[in-house]
Structure formats: C-alpha cells, structure tokens
Design a protein around this motif. Structure first.
Motif, mmCIF file in Angstrom:
data_model
loop_
_atom_site.group_PDB
_atom_site.id
_atom_site.type_symbol
_atom_site.label_atom_id
_atom_site.label_comp_id
_atom_site.label_asym_id
_atom_site.label_seq_id
_atom_site.Cartn_x
_atom_site.Cartn_y
_atom_site.Cartn_z
ATOM 1 N N ASN A 107 0.807 -1.216 0.000
ATOM 2 C CA ASN A 107 0.000 0.000 0.000
ATOM 3 C C ASN A 107 0.838 1.264 0.000
ATOM 4 O OD1 ASN A 107 -2.321 -1.549 0.148
ATOM 5 N ND2 ASN A 107 -2.360 -1.538 2.373
ATOM 6 N N PHE A 108 1.939 1.266 0.706
ATOM 7 C CA PHE A 108 2.643 2.531 0.887
ATOM 8 C C PHE A 108 4.093 2.519 0.419
ATOM 9 C CE2 PHE A 108 2.250 0.199 4.911
ATOM 10 C CZ PHE A 108 3.570 -0.076 5.210
ATOM 11 N N LEU A 109 4.586 1.401 -0.089
ATOM 12 C CA LEU A 109 5.966 1.346 -0.558
ATOM 13 C C LEU A 109 6.100 1.421 -2.072
ATOM 14 C CD1 LEU A 109 7.609 -1.442 1.660
ATOM 15 C CD2 LEU A 109 7.780 1.030 1.925
ATOM 16 N N ASN A 110 5.087 0.944 -2.792
ATOM 17 C CA ASN A 110 5.266 0.710 -4.221
ATOM 18 C C ASN A 110 5.551 1.959 -5.029
ATOM 19 O OD1 ASN A 110 4.962 -2.003 -3.904
ATOM 20 N ND2 ASN A 110 2.821 -2.052 -4.490
ATOM 21 N N SER A 111 4.852 3.044 -4.754
ATOM 22 C CA SER A 111 5.055 4.248 -5.551
ATOM 23 C C SER A 111 6.458 4.799 -5.366
ATOM 24 C CB SER A 111 4.010 5.305 -5.182
ATOM 25 O OG SER A 111 2.724 4.872 -5.552
ATOM 26 N N ALA A 112 6.947 4.788 -4.137
ATOM 27 C CA ALA A 112 8.305 5.274 -3.892
ATOM 28 C C ALA A 112 9.341 4.322 -4.467
ATOM 29 C CB ALA A 112 8.531 5.455 -2.389
ATOM 30 N N MET A 113 9.113 3.003 -4.316
ATOM 31 C CA MET A 113 10.068 2.033 -4.848
ATOM 32 C C MET A 113 10.029 2.007 -6.370
ATOM 33 S SD MET A 113 9.423 -1.083 -2.129
ATOM 34 C CE MET A 113 10.278 -2.256 -3.158
ATOM 35 N N GLY A 114 8.829 2.043 -6.940
ATOM 36 C CA GLY A 114 8.711 1.955 -8.392
ATOM 37 C C GLY A 114 9.264 3.150 -9.115
ATOM 38 N N SER A 115 9.171 4.344 -8.507
ATOM 39 C CA SER A 115 9.684 5.553 -9.140
ATOM 40 C C SER A 115 11.111 5.893 -8.723
ATOM 41 C CB SER A 115 8.773 6.736 -8.811
ATOM 42 O OG SER A 115 8.743 6.976 -7.408
ATOM 43 N N LYS A 116 11.693 5.074 -7.819
ATOM 44 C CA LYS A 116 13.053 5.329 -7.324
ATOM 45 C C LYS A 116 13.171 6.745 -6.765
ATOM 46 C CE LYS A 116 14.830 1.329 -8.546
ATOM 47 N NZ LYS A 116 15.326 0.349 -7.571
ATOM 48 N N ALA A 117 12.164 7.132 -5.952
ATOM 49 C CA ALA A 117 12.169 8.469 -5.383
ATOM 50 C C ALA A 117 13.310 8.662 -4.393
ATOM 51 C CB ALA A 117 10.835 8.744 -4.691
ATOM 52 N N ALA A 118 13.800 7.580 -3.832
ATOM 53 C CA ALA A 118 14.898 7.634 -2.867
ATOM 54 C C ALA A 118 15.510 6.243 -2.782
ATOM 55 C CB ALA A 118 14.387 8.086 -1.491
ATOM 56 N N PRO A 119 16.691 6.136 -2.205
ATOM 57 C CA PRO A 119 17.247 4.798 -1.985
ATOM 58 C C PRO A 119 16.314 3.952 -1.125
ATOM 59 C CG PRO A 119 18.931 6.472 -1.664
ATOM 60 C CD PRO A 119 17.628 7.204 -1.814
ATOM 61 N N PHE A 120 16.386 2.646 -1.307
ATOM 62 C CA PHE A 120 15.464 1.742 -0.626
ATOM 63 C C PHE A 120 15.524 1.917 0.891
ATOM 64 C CE2 PHE A 120 14.539 -2.413 1.323
ATOM 65 C CZ PHE A 120 13.231 -2.572 0.898
ATOM 66 N N LYS A 121 16.705 2.077 1.446
ATOM 67 C CA LYS A 121 16.825 2.225 2.894
ATOM 68 C C LYS A 121 16.117 3.488 3.377
ATOM 69 C CE LYS A 121 21.154 -0.336 3.545
ATOM 70 N NZ LYS A 121 22.569 -0.276 4.015
ATOM 71 N N ARG A 122 16.220 4.564 2.598
ATOM 72 C CA ARG A 122 15.560 5.804 3.005
ATOM 73 C C ARG A 122 14.039 5.653 2.936
ATOM 74 N NH1 ARG A 122 17.659 10.790 -0.211
ATOM 75 N NH2 ARG A 122 19.593 9.886 0.605
ATOM 76 N N ILE A 123 13.552 4.957 1.914
ATOM 77 C CA ILE A 123 12.113 4.712 1.809
ATOM 78 C C ILE A 123 11.626 3.905 3.011
ATOM 79 C CG2 ILE A 123 10.325 3.559 0.452
ATOM 80 C CD1 ILE A 123 12.021 4.119 -2.032
ATOM 81 N N ILE A 124 12.384 2.881 3.365
ATOM 82 C CA ILE A 124 12.011 2.047 4.513
ATOM 83 C C ILE A 124 12.029 2.858 5.801
ATOM 84 C CG2 ILE A 124 12.787 0.116 5.936
ATOM 85 C CD1 ILE A 124 11.350 -0.782 3.465
ATOM 86 N N ILE A 125 13.006 3.750 5.948
ATOM 87 C CA ILE A 125 13.082 4.570 7.164
ATOM 88 C C ILE A 125 11.858 5.472 7.281
ATOM 89 C CG2 ILE A 125 14.350 6.466 8.249
ATOM 90 C CD1 ILE A 125 16.931 5.182 7.195
ATOM 91 N N VAL A 126 11.500 6.146 6.186
ATOM 92 C CA VAL A 126 10.336 7.038 6.204
ATOM 93 C C VAL A 126 9.063 6.245 6.494
ATOM 94 C CG1 VAL A 126 8.896 8.544 4.778
ATOM 95 C CG2 VAL A 126 11.384 8.743 4.678
#
Length: 763
Positions: free
Chosen positions: A30-49
C-alpha cells in the motif's frame, strides 16, 4: 481449566506476532510501491520514512478494537468458551491465509480477511447455539451482518472508483507535464506540489489521525468546523513552499512521494492495527473477565463485558509498532508482494508475472475496438497534440525505475485523497483496494499496457481482484470449519490445530526460501540487469550468456525427460509417464516465458546487431519448442499404452532400442557440452552424428514396418507405439541438428564461412 485457557490466550498472542509480520508484509504494497517503483529515494531511506510512519501510527493508535470485541457478534449471547473458539479459529485462519498470499506475491486485504473470519466463525457457532442452547435466538440476535455488508460494498466501490479516477487523473497529469516533466516547470510545479501536499495533509487529518490518541473530541470538532480554512491555508502555504524548493533545485516530486509514503504508512498502522492484534487483545479481555467473574464454568458464563470500550495498554501498541517496523525492514515476502504491483504497472514491458487468460484476451480485444473508435472520433490536430504529450521516448526515469515521479506522486496523492473522501462520506473504502487500483488505472493512462503486455497485465489485475474475493470466501469457510472442529473437540483439538499451524508456517517459509533461491539461480537477476542497462555494447555479451543459460537448462531437461519416458515405456512403468506429462506442461510455459523475456532483451540491442542475431535466435528457440513437442507426443502415446496395461515391448525390440537410446543420450550430452563451452568447431561433427542417428532410426523404422504384420498379432498395438517412438525420435534429432547450426550462428555470424573453409581443406 483456567490454566489451559491462559495457554490459549498466550498462543493467540504468539500467533499475533506472526500475524503482524505477515500482515505488514502484505500491506507494505500500500505505501511502498510508488516510492520504490519511481526510485524516489534509496530503498533504505524509503524504509526509514515508512517505518517512522508505521511506528507513529501504531504507537499513537487508540486501540480501536471494537470490531473484534462486538463489531461482528453480540457478545452478551456467547459464552467464554464460544468466544475462545472463535478467536482461536480467526487467528489461525488469518495467519495461514495471509502467509499463503504473501508466498504467492499477491496483495490482499487484512480487513476483509479478519471481518470474514469473524463472520464465518460466528456464523457456525450461532448455528450450533440455535440448534442446541438457545433456539429462541435468531441470527439478528447473534450476528452483526451490517459490517460484513459494508465491507462487500467497499470492495466494489474501491475497485471501480479507484481505477476510474486513477486513469482520469493520471491522463490529465500527463497532459500537463508530459513524459519530459522537467521542462516548463516554472509555475506548474508549485501549484501541483501545493495541491498534492494539501491532499496529503487532508488525508492525514481525515483518515490517518482521526482515531489517534491525541485527537480529543474537542479537537475533532474544531477540525471539522474549520476544514475548508485549513485546506485553503495549506494550499497557499504549500504552493509557496514547493515553488521555493524548486527554486533551490530540490526535486519537488520526490518530496511529494516521500510525504505520501509517510502518510499512507501512518494511516495504515493507525487504522489497520486492529486487524492484527484486535483478536488476541479481545481474547485477553475475555479471559480477564472470566477469571474474575466466571466461577470456573466457561460454557455458561456470558461475555457481555466485551460490549464495553477497549482499553489497550500503550505498551501493546508500542510493541506492535516495533514488530511491524522490523517486519517491514526485513521481510522478503513484502518485497515480493510489492514486485507484483510494480511489475503490473511498469512503464516498460518486462518479466510479466502472469500469463495469458481468455478473459484477459477478450478485454484487450474490446479495448482495441474502443481505442480505435475514440481515435476516429478525435480530430487529427487533437490526436497529434496528445501524442506529443505522451511521447514515451522522452521519458525521464532514474536507473532501474518502473515509472516516473509524476505517476508515483499521482498514485500516492490520489489514493490518499480517495480514502479520505470515502471516509468523510462514510464509505468503507479499503486501503489495499484503493492503492492497487489507482496504480493500475494510472499505468493504463500512461500507456504502459502496450499491445504485447496488455493481456498479461489485465490477467494479473483480474487475478489480484479475484484473490480478494477468494480471501473473503476462504476466510469465511476456513474459520467456520476450524471453529466447528474446536467447538466439538475441545481443548485437545485446539492444541492439535495450534501445532499444525506452527508446522504449516515453518513449511511455508522453507518453501518460500527455496523458491527464492531457485528464482535467483534461474537467471532473473541477469534478465533485470539486461533490461536496465543502457550501454548497448554491454547488452549482447550478457544476453548471449542469458540465452545460452536458458537453452542449456532446456537441453538437460530434454535429455532427462527423453530418457525417463523411454525407460518407463520399455519397463512398463506408468508413474514416470504421469510425471513427465506434468513437467512437459511446465516446460512449455518456461520455454515460452524465456522466449518472451529474451525477445524483450533483443530490443535493447542496436538495430544492426538485432537484425543479425534475431533470425538465429528465433530459429534456435523454435528448434527447442519442436523438441518439446516431440517429447510430448512420445509421452502421450506411451502413457496411453502403459496405463491401459497393454503388452510391453518385446525383449528383442527393447534391446535394439537400448543401443539407439544410448547414442541419442550421448548426442544430448555432447550438445549440452557445446552450450556450456561455446566451442562451435565441434558443431560439424555433431551434425554428422545427427545424420548417422537419423539413418539408424530410419533403417530400424523400415525394418519394423516390414515385420509388423508378420509378428504375433497380440504385439501389434505395442509395435505401433514403438513406431511412433522411432518416428518422433527421428524428428527430434532433426530438431537438434537444426539447433546446432542456429546456435553456432548465434555465437559467431561467420560460422558458415569458416565451416566451408574447413570442409574445403579436408577435401
């Protein structure tokens, strides 16, 4: 007796820990795909947020456990024993069901699963009570069916509304920004960023934080009375802020994506926490009340105390938040579920997870007719302008991204806005359904579903939607069956089911790890590397390695299958033939999937290189498919003969064929060695061996034809099967011979010239 029920409560909490883990793994989509799919940030930063959002949402949740306490059933009519059976059945079914969906990589709804598990278990217990203890009570006295009906309504609304608005809003956003979104951003980005940030804040106020601990009734009333003022102030303030960030060369779209990720993560944890710990906490409340007032009889003490409001300790909430954060950061199954949505919405064709289906093909055909009608009805000048805005060649994406930041922003902001709007209108929209269908609608609007991928994408979407309905049905039936067994079998059955659940969980995780290892060894990593590589000079060496690796696996498989089938036929053993029938069907799917993926890789080559290699690639692949069909026809006839218990192959024919089979196995081994070494100097020798084997098969075939009517008539049926075996073997050797030449040309385009020179020297 109290000690046994205390053990049940403890087990409920142990399963709740695992339920938190698998639930977060699934809802991470629900909340990871858009950030992961668009590479908005490194994976670790996405997970932290996302983790910060999850932890804050869980820790500040007010523990709204009413749905598990009295949302589905009327606790005043159920005994303590009834409810312990219901809670046990619900948590066991939920853990198993979510783990199955995670292992398959399919997103599902934790809300739907819990509600229908409670409904199924309560329905069965209600039937038992109406038939035995309380015949004067009806379903309306025991069940609260309104909640289940609202969830069913939410399924249909979520799917249709989210997909429609996802398509429309993304189409408008793409017209405004185009795929080259970095051009002409002087005024657009501030307004767009202001609207998005305001929508996210509105989402947090209406949906994400409305039930958190600090939201007092007075504060809620003030927010409701000043909602429009808050929205206008946020719109003005965020528009100026985003314009300022753009002036400072900050990528505003990345900021929006990360804000949306945080908002959805916080709302998920704050509102959906009940789906994971509501049942064990309700079980604990029931046990506490029973221990204090039950007088030792669990079958007669009624649980009217659960009608009161829940009082969840903050330590439970913090502990749940910690477990959710750890699971989010470490779960491989969460990433597999995310890959499903990201793959279905990817801008470029890639490793499609789903195959083709009849309904998918029908939808594509209807869509083509609809698009053709719309194209003909649109003025040419408008069509040209739209096509310029949708010029995919100008796409700006980070390395390895599945779609750009514009779509990532729309996915998150629109999902949050729709959920907030549905909540304000008292519509039970599901977070899972909304986020998934918005992503699918936006990918459709972005023309990500091309002619060569649309049928796979539509099949995938239909599979996921079907999975949601399967969740409801499986949850209802599973919990109902388990609660019936526990209600009739008592504590003994509870213990058995508890041990069985643990065994299923362990087995499922071991199988998932094994499947992940096989997938990693199967060349998927190399395929993704090729697809994401932009340097054309590096693509062909990697692609050649990928193609030869796939063909090497197929040659080894064909050798083993041919040997197994012929051994089983000669030895009159039907089990290997049944197994071969299954593996041949799987082999065909793998071969077709490999060809599709290799074709996608071929498109990454330069035009001259693609023209040079594509003909020999398709020839070699067609030869492999032809060999597979030969094996299928051999197995089909042999299996029918052996399973009917007809006479086996006479000894003298079996001895003759053993020599031929040895030569064919040697040819397979030599061909396999060629694919491994790449030594094409041996191709001419191997092709001569093919000719010799074909001559031997032909001579054997004709001798058999001459003798078949002179032999014992009883053996005529098996000899016809033997004739088919020889004929198909000969065709298979012809396929290997063609494959050898195509493989050599694929590796070295000058193979034919050098082969002719060697032949002239030998003469």
């Amino acid at each position: 007796m109290e000690l046994l029920f205390l053990c049940v409560v403890v087990f409920l909490f142990l399963l709740a820990v695992f339920d938190l883990s698998v639930g977060v793994s699934n809802d991470a989509v629900n909340f990871l795909n858009s950030a992961m799919g668009s590479k908005a940030a490194p994976f670790k930063r996405i997970i932290i947020v996302a983790s910060i959002g999850v932890f804050l949402g869980a820790a500040m949740s007010n523990g709204m456990m009413d749905i598990a306490r009295h949302g589905i059933f009327r606790p005043e009519h159920f005994s303590f024993y009834d409810l312990m059976c219901i809670f046990m059945a619900v948590i066991v079914t939920d853990v198993i069901l979510l783990d199955i969906f995670n292992s398959l990589g399919m997103p599902t709804s934790t809300t739907v699963s819990m509600v229908f598990e409670l409904l199924g278990a309560t329905f069965v217990v209600s039937l038992i009570k109406m038939a035995t203890d309380t015949p004067d009570l009806g379903f309306n006295d025991l069940l609260n069916t309104e909640k289940a009906l609202s969830v069913i309504l939410g399924i249909f609304l979520s799917v249709a509304i989210a997909f429609f608005f996802g398509t429309i809003v993304q189409f408008i956003a793409r017209l405004v920004f185009s795929f080259n979104y970095r051009s002409h951003l002087k005024w657009k980005i501030g307004i767009f960023g202001g609207i998005c940030a305001t929508a996210i804040v509105y989402f947090l106020l209406i949906k994400g934080t409305k039930d958190l601990a600090f939201m007092t009734p007075e504060l809620k009333v003030w927010i409701n009375g000043h909602t429009m003022v808050i929205i206008l102030c946020c719109l003005a303030g965020f528009t100026l802020l985003m314009q300022l960030l753009h002036a400072l060369r900050v990528n505003v779209l990345k900021v929006i994506v990360m804000m949306g990720t945080f908002a959805l993560a916080m709302a998920f944890a704050g509102n959906d926490l009940v789906n994971f710990i509501g049942v064990p906490l309700s079980g604990l409340s029931a046990f506490t009340d029973y221990a204090a007032n039950g007088n030792g009889d669990p079958h007669t003490y009624l649980m009217g105390a659960l009608n009161g409001p829940s009082d969840t300790s903050v330590w439970f909430l913090i502990g749940a938040g910690v477990i959710m954060v750890v699971s989010l950061a470490t779960s491989r199954k969460a990433r597999k579920v995310s890959q499903t949505e990201i793959g279905l919405g990817s801008q470029e064709a890639g490793d499609e997870m789903f195959g083709s289906s009849r309904i998918g093909r029908r939808f594509v055909r209807w869509a083509i007719h609809l698009v053709n009608w719309a194209r003909n009805a649109t003025p040419p000048s408008v069509r040209r302008w739209i096509n310029r805005r949708f010029n995919i060649d100008e796409t700006i994406m980070d390395q390895g991204a599945a779609f750009d930041l514009v779509r990532g922003s729309v996915n998150l902001v629109l999902a949050g806005a729709l959920i907030a709007l549905g909540t304000s209108m008292k519509l039970p929209l599901s977070t899972t359904f909304v986020t998934f269908m918005v992503a699918m609608g936006s990918s459709l609007a972005d023309r990500a579903w091309g002619r060569e991928s649309a049928v796979f994408r539509i099949t995938g979407v239909i599979s996921v939607i079907g999975g949601w309905f399967i969740t409801a049905g499986a949850a209802f039936l599973g919990a109902g069956i388990l609660v019936l067994a526990m209600h009739l079998g008592g504590i003994t059955v509870m213990i058995i089911l508890a041990l069985l659940t643990v065994a299923i969980i362990i087995r499922s995780n071991l199988r998932f790890k094994r499947a992940q290892k096989e997938s990693a060894e199967g060349g998927d990593t190399l395929f993704r590397t090729i697809i994401s590589t932009s340097d054309q000079t590096q693509i062909w060496p990697m692609l050649l390695m990928y193609i030869t690796g796939n063909q090497e696996q197929f040659i080894a498989y064909a050798r083993d299958t041919y040997t197994g089938i012929t051994h089983a036929f000669v030895n009159d053993d039907v089990k290997p033939l049944y197994k071969a029938e299954r593996t041949l069907a799987d082999g065909k799917k793998k071969l077709k999937n490999a060809r599709r993926k290799e074709t996608l890789c071929l498109r990454k080559l330069s035009q001259s290189m693609a023209l040079e290699k594509s003909a020999w690639f398709y020839t070699s692949n067609n030869c492999c498919m032809s060999i597979l069909y030969n094996l299928h026809r051999i197995n089909e006839v042999c299996k029918e003969h052996v399973e009917n218990n007809f006479l086996p192959l006479p000894v003298q024919y079996a001895a003759d064929f053993a020599v031929i089979r040895t030569r064919i196995e040697t040819l397979f081994n030599d061909t396999l060695a060629l694919t491994q070494s790449g030594d094409i100097d041996t191709v001419a020798t191997l092709r001569r061996h093919c000719d010799e084997i074909k001559d031997t098969l032909s001579a054997t075939y004709h001798r058999l034809q001459g003798r078949i009517h002179r032999d014992d008539p009883k053996t005529m049926a098996v000899l016809y099967v033997y004739l088919n075996l020889l004929q198909e073997s000969q065709e298979m050797i012809s396929g290997i011979r063609k494959y050898l030449r195509a493989f050599a040309k694929l590796i070295d385009s000058n193979y034919s010239t050098r082969s002719q020179i060697r032949e002239q020297r030998q003469e």
